[in-house]
Design a protein around this motif. Structure first.
Motif, PDB file in Angstrom:
ATOM      1  N   GLY A 108     -65.303  13.608 -26.143  1.00 38.58           N
ATOM      2  CA  GLY A 108     -65.993  14.871 -25.910  1.00 38.58           C
ATOM      3  C   GLY A 108     -67.263  14.675 -25.084  1.00 38.58           C
ATOM      4  O   GLY A 108     -68.079  13.813 -25.368  1.00 38.58           O
ATOM      5  N   GLY A 109     -67.422  15.518 -24.066  1.00 39.46           N
ATOM      6  CA  GLY A 109     -68.579  15.423 -23.192  1.00 39.46           C
ATOM      7  C   GLY A 109     -68.340  14.595 -21.957  1.00 39.46           C
ATOM      8  O   GLY A 109     -69.141  14.633 -21.019  1.00 39.46           O
ATOM      9  N   GLU A 110     -67.249  13.814 -21.932  1.00 38.92           N
ATOM     10  CA  GLU A 110     -66.918  13.013 -20.754  1.00 38.92           C
ATOM     11  C   GLU A 110     -65.404  13.007 -20.525  1.00 38.92           C
ATOM     12  O   GLU A 110     -64.862  12.084 -19.930  1.00 38.92           O
ATOM     13  CB  GLU A 110     -67.440  11.582 -20.911  1.00 38.92           C
ATOM     14  CG  GLU A 110     -66.995  10.903 -22.196  1.00 38.92           C
ATOM     15  CD  GLU A 110     -67.649   9.550 -22.420  1.00 38.92           C
ATOM     16  OE1 GLU A 110     -68.534   9.175 -21.625  1.00 38.92           O
ATOM     17  OE2 GLU A 110     -67.280   8.869 -23.386  1.00 38.92           O
ATOM     18  N   CYS A 111     -64.744  14.057 -21.008  1.00 38.15           N
ATOM     19  CA  CYS A 111     -63.286  14.138 -20.995  1.00 38.15           C
ATOM     20  C   CYS A 111     -62.815  14.903 -19.758  1.00 38.15           C
ATOM     21  O   CYS A 111     -63.272  16.029 -19.502  1.00 38.15           O
ATOM     22  CB  CYS A 111     -62.812  14.835 -22.266  1.00 38.15           C
ATOM     23  SG  CYS A 111     -61.057  15.208 -22.312  1.00 38.15           S
ATOM     24  N   GLU A 112     -61.899  14.316 -19.019  1.00 45.35           N
ATOM     25  CA  GLU A 112     -61.363  14.980 -17.836  1.00 45.35           C
ATOM     26  C   GLU A 112     -60.601  16.251 -18.206  1.00 45.35           C
ATOM     27  O   GLU A 112     -60.689  17.269 -17.504  1.00 45.35           O
ATOM     28  CB  GLU A 112     -60.452  14.020 -17.068  1.00 45.35           C
ATOM     29  CG  GLU A 112     -61.181  12.819 -16.477  1.00 45.35           C
ATOM     30  CD  GLU A 112     -60.237  11.843 -15.804  1.00 45.35           C
ATOM     31  OE1 GLU A 112     -59.430  12.284 -14.959  1.00 45.35           O
ATOM     32  OE2 GLU A 112     -60.298  10.636 -16.122  1.00 45.35           O
ATOM     33  N   LEU A 113     -59.862  16.216 -19.308  1.00 40.76           N
ATOM     34  CA  LEU A 113     -59.132  17.402 -19.745  1.00 40.76           C
ATOM     35  C   LEU A 113     -60.103  18.521 -20.120  1.00 40.76           C
ATOM     36  O   LEU A 113     -59.905  19.691 -19.759  1.00 40.76           O
ATOM     37  CB  LEU A 113     -58.233  17.056 -20.933  1.00 40.76           C
ATOM     38  CG  LEU A 113     -57.380  18.200 -21.487  1.00 40.76           C
ATOM     39  CD1 LEU A 113     -56.362  18.660 -20.460  1.00 40.76           C
ATOM     40  CD2 LEU A 113     -56.680  17.780 -22.777  1.00 40.76           C
ATOM     41  N   ALA A 216     -71.575  11.242 -26.100  1.00 37.83           N
ATOM     42  CA  ALA A 216     -71.870  10.855 -24.717  1.00 37.83           C
ATOM     43  C   ALA A 216     -73.210  11.403 -24.250  1.00 37.83           C
ATOM     44  O   ALA A 216     -73.967  10.722 -23.544  1.00 37.83           O
ATOM     45  CB  ALA A 216     -70.746  11.339 -23.798  1.00 37.83           C
ATOM     46  N   TRP A 217     -73.520  12.630 -24.604  1.00 36.95           N
ATOM     47  CA  TRP A 217     -74.741  13.253 -24.101  1.00 36.95           C
ATOM     48  C   TRP A 217     -76.003  12.747 -24.799  1.00 36.95           C
ATOM     49  O   TRP A 217     -77.113  13.034 -24.372  1.00 36.95           O
ATOM     50  CB  TRP A 217     -74.639  14.774 -24.228  1.00 36.95           C
ATOM     51  CG  TRP A 217     -74.375  15.256 -25.620  1.00 36.95           C
ATOM     52  CD1 TRP A 217     -75.285  15.481 -26.609  1.00 36.95           C
ATOM     53  CD2 TRP A 217     -73.090  15.568 -26.169  1.00 36.95           C
ATOM     54  NE1 TRP A 217     -74.656  15.916 -27.748  1.00 36.95           N
ATOM     55  CE2 TRP A 217     -73.307  15.984 -27.508  1.00 36.95           C
ATOM     56  CE3 TRP A 217     -71.793  15.556 -25.661  1.00 36.95           C
ATOM     57  CZ2 TRP A 217     -72.255  16.378 -28.348  1.00 36.95           C
ATOM     58  CZ3 TRP A 217     -70.764  15.944 -26.504  1.00 36.95           C
ATOM     59  CH2 TRP A 217     -70.988  16.345 -27.824  1.00 36.95           C
ATOM     60  N   GLU A 218     -75.845  12.002 -25.893  1.00 35.19           N
ATOM     61  CA  GLU A 218     -77.007  11.446 -26.589  1.00 35.19           C
ATOM     62  C   GLU A 218     -77.481  10.134 -25.970  1.00 35.19           C
ATOM     63  O   GLU A 218     -78.606   9.695 -26.227  1.00 35.19           O
ATOM     64  CB  GLU A 218     -76.659  11.159 -28.062  1.00 35.19           C
ATOM     65  CG  GLU A 218     -76.279  12.356 -28.879  1.00 35.19           C
ATOM     66  CD  GLU A 218     -75.877  11.975 -30.288  1.00 35.19           C
ATOM     67  OE1 GLU A 218     -76.381  12.596 -31.235  1.00 35.19           O
ATOM     68  OE2 GLU A 218     -75.063  11.034 -30.447  1.00 35.19           O
ATOM     69  N   MET A 219     -76.616   9.501 -25.193  1.00 30.75           N
ATOM     70  CA  MET A 219     -76.879   8.131 -24.769  1.00 30.75           C
ATOM     71  C   MET A 219     -77.443   8.059 -23.355  1.00 30.75           C
ATOM     72  O   MET A 219     -77.164   8.900 -22.510  1.00 30.75           O
ATOM     73  CB  MET A 219     -75.586   7.308 -24.863  1.00 30.75           C
ATOM     74  CG  MET A 219     -75.060   7.174 -26.279  1.00 30.75           C
ATOM     75  SD  MET A 219     -73.657   6.043 -26.423  1.00 30.75           S
ATOM     76  CE  MET A 219     -72.382   6.965 -25.584  1.00 30.75           C
ATOM     77  N   ALA A 220     -78.219   7.011 -23.128  1.00 37.26           N
ATOM     78  CA  ALA A 220     -78.710   6.697 -21.786  1.00 37.26           C
ATOM     79  C   ALA A 220     -77.829   5.603 -21.194  1.00 37.26           C
ATOM     80  O   ALA A 220     -77.306   4.746 -21.917  1.00 37.26           O
ATOM     81  CB  ALA A 220     -80.154   6.226 -21.846  1.00 37.26           C
ATOM     82  N   GLN A 221     -77.654   5.625 -19.882  1.00 34.07           N
ATOM     83  CA  GLN A 221     -76.839   4.618 -19.195  1.00 34.07           C
ATOM     84  C   GLN A 221     -77.736   3.715 -18.374  1.00 34.07           C
ATOM     85  O   GLN A 221     -78.559   4.185 -17.605  1.00 34.07           O
ATOM     86  CB  GLN A 221     -75.810   5.307 -18.298  1.00 34.07           C
ATOM     87  CG  GLN A 221     -74.946   4.350 -17.486  1.00 34.07           C
ATOM     88  CD  GLN A 221     -73.809   5.045 -16.781  1.00 34.07           C
ATOM     89  OE1 GLN A 221     -72.792   5.361 -17.377  1.00 34.07           O
ATOM     90  NE2 GLN A 221     -73.974   5.304 -15.487  1.00 34.07           N
ATOM     91  N   ARG A 222     -77.564   2.399 -18.541  1.00 32.26           N
ATOM     92  CA  ARG A 222     -78.369   1.431 -17.823  1.00 32.26           C
ATOM     93  C   ARG A 222     -77.465   0.344 -17.220  1.00 32.26           C
ATOM     94  O   ARG A 222     -76.554  -0.150 -17.887  1.00 32.26           O
ATOM     95  CB  ARG A 222     -79.392   0.756 -18.750  1.00 32.26           C
ATOM     96  CG  ARG A 222     -80.382   1.714 -19.391  1.00 32.26           C
ATOM     97  CD  ARG A 222     -81.401   2.232 -18.380  1.00 32.26           C
ATOM     98  NE  ARG A 222     -82.394   3.097 -19.011  1.00 32.26           N
ATOM     99  CZ  ARG A 222     -82.299   4.407 -19.118  1.00 32.26           C
ATOM    100  NH1 ARG A 222     -81.245   5.018 -18.614  1.00 32.26           N
ATOM    101  NH2 ARG A 222     -83.239   5.117 -19.704  1.00 32.26           N
ATOM    102  N   PRO A 223     -77.698  -0.056 -15.970  1.00 34.03           N
ATOM    103  CA  PRO A 223     -76.869  -1.096 -15.349  1.00 34.03           C
ATOM    104  C   PRO A 223     -77.246  -2.486 -15.838  1.00 34.03           C
ATOM    105  O   PRO A 223     -78.422  -2.768 -16.119  1.00 34.03           O
ATOM    106  CB  PRO A 223     -77.178  -0.935 -13.858  1.00 34.03           C
ATOM    107  CG  PRO A 223     -78.570  -0.381 -13.822  1.00 34.03           C
ATOM    108  CD  PRO A 223     -78.704   0.498 -15.025  1.00 34.03           C
ATOM    109  N   THR A 224     -76.260  -3.360 -15.933  1.00 37.32           N
ATOM    110  CA  THR A 224     -76.511  -4.753 -16.278  1.00 37.32           C
ATOM    111  C   THR A 224     -75.381  -5.616 -15.710  1.00 37.32           C
ATOM    112  O   THR A 224     -74.494  -5.118 -15.017  1.00 37.32           O
ATOM    113  CB  THR A 224     -76.656  -4.936 -17.802  1.00 37.32           C
ATOM    114  OG1 THR A 224     -77.091  -6.265 -18.100  1.00 37.32           O
ATOM    115  CG2 THR A 224     -75.348  -4.656 -18.526  1.00 37.32           C
ATOM    116  N   ILE A 225     -75.429  -6.924 -15.999  1.00 34.20           N
ATOM    117  CA  ILE A 225     -74.456  -7.877 -15.456  1.00 34.20           C
ATOM    118  C   ILE A 225     -73.814  -8.655 -16.605  1.00 34.20           C
ATOM    119  O   ILE A 225     -74.490  -9.033 -17.569  1.00 34.20           O
ATOM    120  CB  ILE A 225     -75.140  -8.863 -14.474  1.00 34.20           C
ATOM    121  CG1 ILE A 225     -75.808  -8.111 -13.325  1.00 34.20           C
ATOM    122  CG2 ILE A 225     -74.122  -9.869 -13.930  1.00 34.20           C
ATOM    123  CD1 ILE A 225     -74.867  -7.324 -12.437  1.00 34.20           C
TER     124      ILE A 225
END
Length: 701
Positions: A108-113, A216-225
């Motif tokens: 939910g919140g990131e679902c293509e359907l 999904a909407w509660e979380m922050a996204q951060r790049p890493t390796i």
């Protein structure tokens, strides 16, 4: 019309396309969005969801854009009433049996359907009969299933067939009874298997350890390796109030494409394992007690200041910044006993080592090779993304051969699989003849040494024989390396020069030893009792994220440091790409970034130049010292005229012959897929997989 251009019209705008190109690729290229579920740019066309129906002039009915090749003069309407009506009708059919349980669905919140239902769905269903219910499948500890939500796009099925090469999921039954499942209930068992989570356009396949833990909407996204192998896959960490909740791929076509290995996805569990070292500890009269950071650092500095003979061992996954500061600290203390090659056993020809290990080509160029000879490697365990690239080369017609004492399973046709003897015997015998011919015939050929070869007791002979094969056939020569940053640590100076190498340090009586993220029972040469040997040293300081029985036995001072998610730093991957990342998560307990701990230690022992404020300052100093070593250049030949200084193996002097050995028996270390470092060893879900259980059973045996 030219032979390589087709002129079409999309929504009234003229567009140029390639002959044979699918219409959906063209519309994506110009930003004319067409809805879809089954289509994916990395997978074959299935055309079974019908969501991408578009209106084409002259066609009797709407046509799926994913399966329609362009043709000269074609006129396409993506948003005409006819196209929109067809798309809305398809959406209505897709929702007939869907449970509509968005409030409790992890997708939910990131679902293509969900997204497309907002644009193409009705607010009231015209379907009043009972919905179909499908029993959930148990396919292992990594992926949860809610199969009533499945819309039969078959992305997961095609991924298994086309990307893994190991189809475990498929469609069973017919008509309205069709289900996606394994024919016989079993766990999915592949190092890339959890990528089906990202591919699933609905909530049918989800991240099992993450299940019901965040939205999904509660979380922050951060790049890493990724910190587990020499590829350096690009990741995104999803965080809830500073805590890592899940890891997903970050697309980088030149490195990991849009895939990541399962260990990169799930190793974050170990960040919050019960083994985390929360506070500094010191051993006094055989008993451990906790102490504050100031006292702990003074104890470490005092031990180093008073020592005449010091050794330093670093994990091959330590960052460039950590390695550089460790090397600077060693230099100030007057010791050359520093190394990161902690699983290597044969150092007899280390003077011939290149400036740093290199693949011999770029990661992406692996796919273009016409012949590849992999020596001493369980490639799927050592570097899953490279194994995927090699598989793509094989499917494209390349001759791929392997030499290893024990054969390993690969899901493509292997031309020559040399096994059943020691590596030296295999490479010096007649069996390698057909492989030489394949390499000679190819315009682009590569001889690749793996990590099993690197830890071989006769590594010098294996490498010399492999290098000679490359030289005679004109092939490029490359090596895999353990950990995420062997190349970077070589450049940062974490090498002994004229000092003691890693193996010799375990045999020497030292006044002080510093371990940087090294667990002696699991990370050091398994052919010796490293724990007992370290326990005999005068004073052992371990900077470690974890505490274990082995560390408690072997060390005298434990300093808690952050994992890859809790520190900033840089990795240099096997193709020579420098990739910096920031810390993404809050530290656990009193853990500190290792580079900061080393900086303070440098200040306490009065080393010059330890006044760095950020890890970027350390990196800048390191790169200034590295200078012009071109580790990123590709296509190196062993001792040949082309290739970078950083990746060229120093040639044998003319007076020398290949190293000889009378021991042709198997003497190798094959580190299991989920045992490569402390993080994956403590990731609960990974240790429940079939691969981990097999490795455990073999170890117990």
């Amino acid at each position: 019309m030219s032979d390589d251009i087709v002129n079409i019209e999309v929504d009234g705008k003229p567009v140029e396309a390639r002959p044979g190109q699918m219409l959906i690729e063209v519309t994506d290229g110009i930003g004319a969005y067409v809805p879809r579920f089954c289509y994916h740019e990395k997978l074959s066309v299935a055309a079974n969801c019908r969501m991408c129906l578009v209106d084409i002039e002259g066609a009797p009915k709407p046509i799926p854009a994913c399966a329609q090749p362009v043709s000269e003069g074609m006129k396409v309407f993506t948003k005409s009433p006819r196209a929109i009506s067809a798309q809305k009708a398809t959406m209505e059919f897709l929702l007939i049996n869907h449970p509509l349980d968005c409030p409790i669905c992890d997708q939910g919140g990131e679902c293509e359907l969900q997204d497309l239902a907002m644009g193409y769905g009705r607010d009231v269903s015209r379907y009043n009969d009972g919905k179909r219910v499908v029993k959930d499948k148990n396919i292992g500890p990594l992926v949860s299933t809610d199969m009533t939500r499945c819309i039969h796009c078959t992305r997961c099925v095609r991924f298994g067939e086309e990307i893994q090469g190991n189809p475990q999921l498929g469609t069973t039954l017919r008509g309205e009874n069709v289900e996606i499942s394994t024919w016989i209930e079993q766990n999915i068992d592949h190092e890339l298997s959890a990528n089906i989570i990202d591919l699933c356009p609905v909530g049918a396949l989800n991240n099992k350890p993450y299940r019901y833990s965040a939205r999904a909407w509660e979380m922050a996204q951060r790049p890493t390796i990724a910190p587990h192998d020499c590829v350096g896959s690009n990741l995104n960490a999803h965080l809830l109030r500073g805590t890592v909740k899940r890891i997903v791929p970050r697309t980088n076509e030149s490195i990991n494409e849009s895939w990541i290995p399962d260990r990169d996805r799930f190793s974050y569990e170990a960040i919050y394992s019960a083994d985390r070292l929360q506070k500094p500890r010191i051993k006094e009269s055989g008993e451990w007690r906790e102490l504050d950071w100031e006292e702990a650092l003074e104890a470490a500095a005092g031990a180093l200041r008073g020592a005449d003979n010091i050794g330093m061992l670093a994990s091959p996954s330590a960052t460039v910044e950590e390695g550089y500061l460790l090397a600077q600290l060693a230099s100030h203390l007057g010791t050359s006993n520093i190394d990161h090659r902690i699983r290597r056993r044969d150092f007899s020809d280390q003077d011939r080592d290149p400036a740093c290990p290199s693949l011999g080509c770029s990661i992406a160029e692996l796919e273009d090779m016409e012949a590849i000879f992999v020596i001493g490697s369980n490639l799927r365990a050592e570097a899953p993304i490279l194994a995927h690239r090699v598989r793509k080369a094989a499917l494209g017609g390349a001759s791929v051969s392997f030499a290893s004492s024990e054969p390993h399973e690969y899901f493509f046709d292997v031309d020559h699989n040399l096994s059943g003897a020691g590596l030296v015997e295999l490479l010096s015998g007649d069996a390698v003849g057909p492989v030489r011919k394949a390499l000679q015939k190819a315009d682009k050929a590569l001889v690749l040494l793996g990590n099993i070869a690197g830890s071989h007791a006769n590594f010098s002979a294996v490498r010399a024989l492999a290098a000679e094969i490359a030289r005679q056939t004109g092939a490029a020569f490359g090596t895999l390396s353990p950990g995420a940053n062997s190349a970077g640590l070589c450049l940062a100076g974490v090498l002994p020069g004229d000092g003691l190498h890693a193996g010799a340090m375990l045999d020497e009586a030292l006044d002080a030893v510093v371990l940087l993220n090294v667990e002696p029972d699991a990370d050091l040469d398994s052919s010796v009792d490293a724990v007992a040997r370290l326990a005999k040293q005068e004073f052992v300081v371990a900077m470690t994220p974890f505490v274990s029985d082995a560390l408690l036995s072997a060390t005298d001072l434990l300093l808690p440091i952050g994992t890859f998610a809790e520190t900033s730093g840089t990795y240099v991957n096997v193709e020579g790409t420098w990739q910096s990342f920031a810390g993404v998560a809050n530290p656990v307990g009193e853990a500190r970034p290792a580079w900061k701990v080393l900086r303070v230690l440098g200040n306490l022992v009065e080393a010059e130049g330890f006044d760095y404020v950020t890890s970027d300052d350390v990196l800048e100093a390191c790169r200034a010292d590295v200078g012009d070593v071109d580790v990123g250049a590709v296509g190196s030949n062993v001792g040949g005229a082309s290739g970078p200084t950083g990746s060229r193996l120093k040639p044998l002097p003319q007076s020398e012959s290949l190293p000889q050995t009378e021991d042709f028996t198997q003497d190798e270390i094959d580190v299991p897929l989920y045992s490569v470092d402390g993080l994956v060893r403590r990731a609960t879900a990974l240790q429940l997989t079939p691969a981990a259980r097999r490795a455990s059973d073999e170890g117990d045996g």
